[in-house]
Design an enzyme around this catalytic site. Structure first.
Site, mmCIF file in Angstrom:
data_model
loop_
_atom_site.group_PDB
_atom_site.id
_atom_site.type_symbol
_atom_site.label_atom_id
_atom_site.label_comp_id
_atom_site.label_asym_id
_atom_site.label_seq_id
_atom_site.Cartn_x
_atom_site.Cartn_y
_atom_site.Cartn_z
ATOM 1 N N HIS A 8 0.842 -1.187 0.000
ATOM 2 C CA HIS A 8 0.000 0.000 0.000
ATOM 3 C C HIS A 8 0.881 1.241 0.000
ATOM 4 O O HIS A 8 2.079 1.160 0.244
ATOM 5 C CB HIS A 8 -0.959 0.017 1.197
ATOM 6 C CG HIS A 8 -0.286 0.185 2.519
ATOM 7 N ND1 HIS A 8 0.293 -0.865 3.196
ATOM 8 C CD2 HIS A 8 -0.094 1.286 3.293
ATOM 9 C CE1 HIS A 8 0.801 -0.421 4.332
ATOM 10 N NE2 HIS A 8 0.590 0.879 4.409
ATOM 11 N N HIS A 67 7.308 11.145 -6.017
ATOM 12 C CA HIS A 67 5.917 11.137 -6.456
ATOM 13 C C HIS A 67 5.422 9.709 -6.611
ATOM 14 O O HIS A 67 6.198 8.765 -6.579
ATOM 15 C CB HIS A 67 5.768 11.884 -7.782
ATOM 16 C CG HIS A 67 6.484 11.242 -8.928
ATOM 17 N ND1 HIS A 67 7.835 11.406 -9.153
ATOM 18 C CD2 HIS A 67 6.046 10.420 -9.917
ATOM 19 C CE1 HIS A 67 8.189 10.717 -10.226
ATOM 20 N NE2 HIS A 67 7.116 10.100 -10.708
ATOM 21 N N GLU A 116 1.591 11.594 -10.616
ATOM 22 C CA GLU A 116 1.809 11.562 -12.063
ATOM 23 C C GLU A 116 0.818 10.583 -12.676
ATOM 24 O O GLU A 116 0.566 9.513 -12.128
ATOM 25 C CB GLU A 116 3.244 11.101 -12.354
ATOM 26 C CG GLU A 116 3.547 10.892 -13.814
ATOM 27 C CD GLU A 116 4.925 10.273 -14.054
ATOM 28 O OE1 GLU A 116 5.316 10.188 -15.227
ATOM 29 O OE2 GLU A 116 5.589 9.858 -13.077
#
Length: 142
Positions: A8, A67, A116
């Site tokens: 996760h 990111h 992204e």
């Protein structure tokens, strides 16, 4: 003994309800559970955990390229850009990109975490790097 996958991804958020709405409404996440300070969603097959932490510094996050990237179909790319703009999402400039490296759009969630949406695969990226970056050493074949 091996690691089989990413289990996760957990984000520290300043306002749980605002973040739930963002991940649910903007990224089409499925909300599984929410509590006073924690919520779990899935986006695609990825489990996203949101943990509210109100009193921590958040200014350094904007200086990093760190990111999370989600895969999207190339034919949906422009539709995603339009969707993000219509919902007043903070779209980032991104980095210069060769078309062989596929398409990406970068934006932030309400706490500044970079996200992204990318049309390429790992194989696409490795093939691009092999052609464009002779200084890189590759260890596995794709």
């Amino acid at each position: 003994m091996e690691i089989t996958s990413v289990n996760h991804i957990c984000f520290s958020v300043s306002d749980l309800n605002t973040s739930i709405q963002f991940y649910k409404d903007i990224l089409h996440g499925d909300l599984l559970v929410s509590g006073r300070t924690t919520a779990y969603l899935t986006i695609g097959h990825t489990w996203i955990a949101l943990n509210q932490e109100k009193n921590i510094p958040r200014n350094e996050i904007s200086h990093s390229y760190t990111h999370i990237a989600f895969s999207i179909d190339e034919e949906d790319f422009q539709q995603w850009i339009q969707w993000l703009k219509e919902n007043q999402v903070n779209i980032l400039k991104g980095r210069p990109r060769d078309i062989k490296d596929k398409k990406s759009i970068y934006f932030t969630d309400p706490d500044g975490h970079k996200i992204e949406l990318h049309t390429g695969t790992l194989k696409d990226r490795m093939e691009y790097y092999k052609c464009e970056n002779t200084h890189m050493q590759f260890y596995d074949e794709f």
